[in-house]
Every structure is written in C-alpha cells, then in structure tokens.
Design a protein around this motif. Structure first.
Motif, PDB file in Angstrom:
ATOM      1  N   ASP A   6       0.721  -3.668   0.363  1.00  0.00           N
ATOM      2  CA  ASP A   6      -0.267  -2.343   0.139  1.00  0.00           C
ATOM      3  C   ASP A   6       0.014  -1.377   1.066  1.00  0.00           C
ATOM      4  N   LEU A  23      -6.974  -2.128   8.873  1.00  0.00           N
ATOM      5  CA  LEU A  23      -6.702  -2.371   7.311  1.00  0.00           C
ATOM      6  C   LEU A  23      -6.717  -3.860   7.172  1.00  0.00           C
ATOM      7  N   ARG A  26     -10.303  -5.304   6.492  1.00  0.00           N
ATOM      8  CA  ARG A  26     -10.915  -4.729   5.365  1.00  0.00           C
ATOM      9  C   ARG A  26     -10.130  -5.065   4.130  1.00  0.00           C
ATOM     10  N   VAL A  28      -6.948  -4.966   3.249  1.00  0.00           N
ATOM     11  CA  VAL A  28      -5.596  -4.206   3.057  1.00  0.00           C
ATOM     12  C   VAL A  28      -4.429  -4.828   3.393  1.00  0.00           C
ATOM     13  N   ASP A  29      -3.428  -5.190   2.543  1.00  0.00           N
ATOM     14  CA  ASP A  29      -2.236  -6.128   2.953  1.00  0.00           C
ATOM     15  C   ASP A  29      -1.354  -4.900   3.735  1.00  0.00           C
ATOM     16  N   ILE A 312      -7.564   5.221   3.695  1.00  0.00           N
ATOM     17  CA  ILE A 312      -6.852   4.289   3.079  1.00  0.00           C
ATOM     18  C   ILE A 312      -7.670   3.089   2.396  1.00  0.00           C
ATOM     19  N   VAL A 313      -8.693   2.541   3.272  1.00  0.00           N
ATOM     20  CA  VAL A 313      -9.458   1.670   2.874  1.00  0.00           C
ATOM     21  C   VAL A 313     -10.288   2.016   1.607  1.00  0.00           C
ATOM     22  N   PHE A 316      -8.071   1.752  -1.537  1.00  0.00           N
ATOM     23  CA  PHE A 316      -7.770   0.535  -2.071  1.00  0.00           C
ATOM     24  C   PHE A 316      -9.084  -0.378  -2.462  1.00  0.00           C
ATOM     25  N   GLU A 317     -10.125   0.176  -1.973  1.00  0.00           N
ATOM     26  CA  GLU A 317     -11.519  -0.420  -2.427  1.00  0.00           C
ATOM     27  C   GLU A 317     -11.669  -0.045  -3.905  1.00  0.00           C
ATOM     28  N   ALA A 321      -3.659   3.291  -4.401  1.00  0.00           N
ATOM     29  CA  ALA A 321      -3.385   3.782  -3.064  1.00  0.00           C
ATOM     30  C   ALA A 321      -3.982   5.208  -2.847  1.00  0.00           C
TER      31      ALA A 321
END
Length: 395
Positions: A6, A23, A26, A28-29, A312-313, A316-317, A321
């Motif tokens: 990600d 990340l 939460r 996110v890869d 960022i989190v 992606f939630e 992106a």
C-alpha cells in the motif's frame, strides 16, 4: 524481484519507522527500504524530546524505551568567561516527561523495527522513482541480491537531507544560509565531569558536549568552511585549543590520534516549496533540512510522520490511496511548526552562535543573561525545543 504494498517508505530513520509502525497497526501494508545494513552509525541525532517521549507512551513503547541505556538532561548550561549560565530548564515543563532523553539512535530505531507490523528491507538503496500515468508508482532499489522494485500507490520519502526521492522528483526548495559547521568527535568521560549537555564559549571558540555516560560526544562549532583551516593547522593545535577551552578534558585530548576520529557536519537549512506530487509525499529532513540547534530534527520528523499517518490511514480505510489534496493537507498542517522552528534556529545562529565565533571577547548575549537571571523564563525555550509549536498525538 518485485513486491507490492500500500505504501512504500524510503528511509528507515525515525520518521520512516514511526510512520510504518502506525500504518501497520492500522492495517496498512507498508514496506520500508533502508540503504544501510544496520542502524549503527556515529553522530546521528539522538536527542529524544518530551514530545517524542509522550508519543512513545501513546504507542505503548514508553517503558521499553526507558529501559534502554540513556542519559537524562534537565538543563542546558553554557560557560562563558564571566561564568556559567543555564538558559533552558526542561524540568519546568508541565509535561509527563520534563526532560530530554539522550539515547543512541540505533537503539531507538531497533526498538521501533522490532515492534512494527511492516516489512523492512535493509541494504536496499533506492536508485530511481518509478512513474505510471504521470504519477509516482513506487521505486527501484539495489540490494546485495539484485534489483528490488516496489510497486505502491503511495511513496513516502523519509530519506533525509540528501534524499534520492527528492532529487529524482526535481523538487525546488527555499535555501537558508547557515553560518556554521560542526566538527564531531568523542572523548572519554570521567565521574567528576559535568553532567548533561554543556557548552563553553571562549575566545572565538565554541564547544559543546553531550553526556553519553562513558564518553562525551563533543562538537566544535566553527564558522562555515572553518574546518579546513582547523585541519590545516594540524592535530596538535586542535588538541591544544580543546584543552584550553574545555579544561576538564585536557588530560584526555591525546585520545584524538588522527583526523579519522573527527567528522564534519556541514550544516544546511532549507524547506521544499511543495512536499508532495501525485503518488508521493516527503516528510522530515527530506522535506525540510534543519539546523542541529536544539536537536529538534528527529522530533520534528516524527511529528511529520504522525500527521502523515493520520491522513494515510483515513484514506486507506476508504479503500484508496490519499488524493493530492489530502497529501497537501499534511504540508499545510506541518508548515507552521517547521517554518517557526527554522526561524528560531536562524535567530539563534545569528544572535548567539555567530557572535561567539567572532574572535572578540564577548559577554553572554542578553537573552542568555535574562533566562539565567529569571529561572522561570527557562520554561519558554524548553517548551519551544522540547514540545514544539504543534505537537502531534497518536489516537
């Protein structure tokens, strides 16, 4: 080899690892590319300020951080011909941790690396930024096993003031002149020496020492380019100047046997006009190189990382992106503390450091005298240095 993630984070320093840690927690890869094989390198910034200590508590790492070998600094003192002054008093802060922790950065980074739910590639030096449809789509790195290509919808550059990503993207910056450079070296520390952080200004020379317990990490502040003149004068003159200006080290200056033990930090200060492009964000020194004044660089970079992680989190939630506008919001939030801190650093360089290096006998600058005379005022610079203009918190 090709991998997908990600978020691709370039640089395994404090900002990069804190960002990856948040990340990963939460969902996110994140993949982190660190060009060195280990974190063990001398003369990296390792002043962990109250704001960062608070963040470590919020991340659940406070107790483990405190268990690492470290020194605690509650005051900053500087000695002039007229006496010793203490202009900064962290003990007066209304904070959970009213002190600065002097902690080897490699220990700090290993702690972050071992607690993160992310992939860390060491010995992975980024050589190019990859694009697709005018958007950054990842990077290519060289490793001992060959080429590593990371494909990601977001790349975050945390690779310092000499950022490869910054250079590859051709981003322009506002340059601020820095009148100083610093010569770094180590000397043994004895039980009767001062404790904490101590500076000495004498006859155009300015030294400061960071108490590491068993040794001093010493810095000789010189006018820009002055290291060439000092080196040309030879090691005996170097040792004699050190012994004269810092008498309690006089019996140890012979430990400096060759110039390989002395490293030059070329001080630079700048700030990117734009910290982002489609598919990429720059934070920390990659976006704004800081002066070593106050040791705030690490802490400001970590604050950037926390602010970036929040944006960022959230993206992606939502299953995507961050947009260009969302990346821009990170810069908007972090611009004020960055610009304000740089303004304070530039004023200190001009008003305190440059006069101390003029070669003329000088009395302590007025701000230093006032802060020492009225100790309660010492909380003001302690707040600016230790907490900052806009501290961030982990939800």
């Amino acid at each position: 080899m090709k991998v997908k993630a990600d978020v691709c984070i370039v640089g395994g320093g404090p900002a990069g690892l804190v960002l990856a840690l948040i990340l990963g927690r939460r969902g996110v890869d994140a993949v982190v590319l660190e060009k060195h094989g280990s974190f063990l390198r001398d003369f990296r910034g390792d002043t962990v300020h109250p704001s960062t200590l608070q963040l470590m508590d919020e991340l659940g790492l406070g107790e483990e951080l405190a268990a690492l070998p470290h020194r605690v600094v509650r005051q900053l003192q500087i000695t002039y011909a007229g006496g010793t002054f203490r202009p900064v008093d962290f003990a007066r802060l209304r904070a959970t941790h009213p002190y600065v922790m002097m902690l080897p950065q490699w220990d700090f980074l290993e702690l972050l690396a071992t607690h993160g739910e992310f992939t860390l590639h060491r010995n992975a030096e980024v050589v190019s930024v990859n694009r697709s449809d005018r958007r950054v789509a990842g990077v290519t790195a060289m490793t001992p096993d060959g080429t590593l290509e990371v494909e990601a919808p977001l790349t975050v550059a945390c690779d310092g003031r000499n950022s490869t990503v910054r250079r590859e993207l051709g981003l322009r910056s506002k340059e601020y002149g820095a009148p100083i450079d610093i010569l770094w070296f180590r000397l043994p520390r004895e039980p009767g020496d001062p404790e904490g952080m101590a500076g000495r200004a004498d006859e155009g020379r300015l030294f400061f020492g960071i108490d590491r317990g068993e040794y001093w990490q010493m810095g000789w502040v010189v006018l820009k380019g002055g290291d060439e003149q000092i080196r040309a004068a030879g090691l005996p003159a170097f040792r004699a100047a050190l012994a004269e200006s810092v008498p309690y080290l006089a019996d140890r200056v012979a430990e400096i046997r060759d110039w390989d033990q002395v490293q030059t930090l070329t001080v630079r200060m700048d700030r990117l006009y734009r910290w982002h492009v489609p598919g990429a964000l720059l934070i920390g020194d990659a976006a704004h190189a800081m002066s070593p004044v106050g040791g705030v660089g690490i802490n400001l970079a970590i604050q950037d990382a926390v602010a970036a992680a929040r944006v960022i989190v959230a993206a992606f939630e939502r299953g995507r992106a961050p947009t260009q506008g969302e990346l821009a919001s990170v810069q908007r939030r972090r611009s004020l503390p960055t610009a304000g801190t740089q303004l304070i650093q530039r004023a200190f360089q001009r008003g305190v450091l440059a006069p101390a290096l003029s070669g003329r006998p000088m009395r302590p600058p007025l701000p230093v005298r006032l802060l020492d005379r009225y100790p309660a005022l010492g909380a003001i610079p302690a707040r600016l240095i230790g907490v900052g203009l806009r501290p961030e918190h982990v939800a």
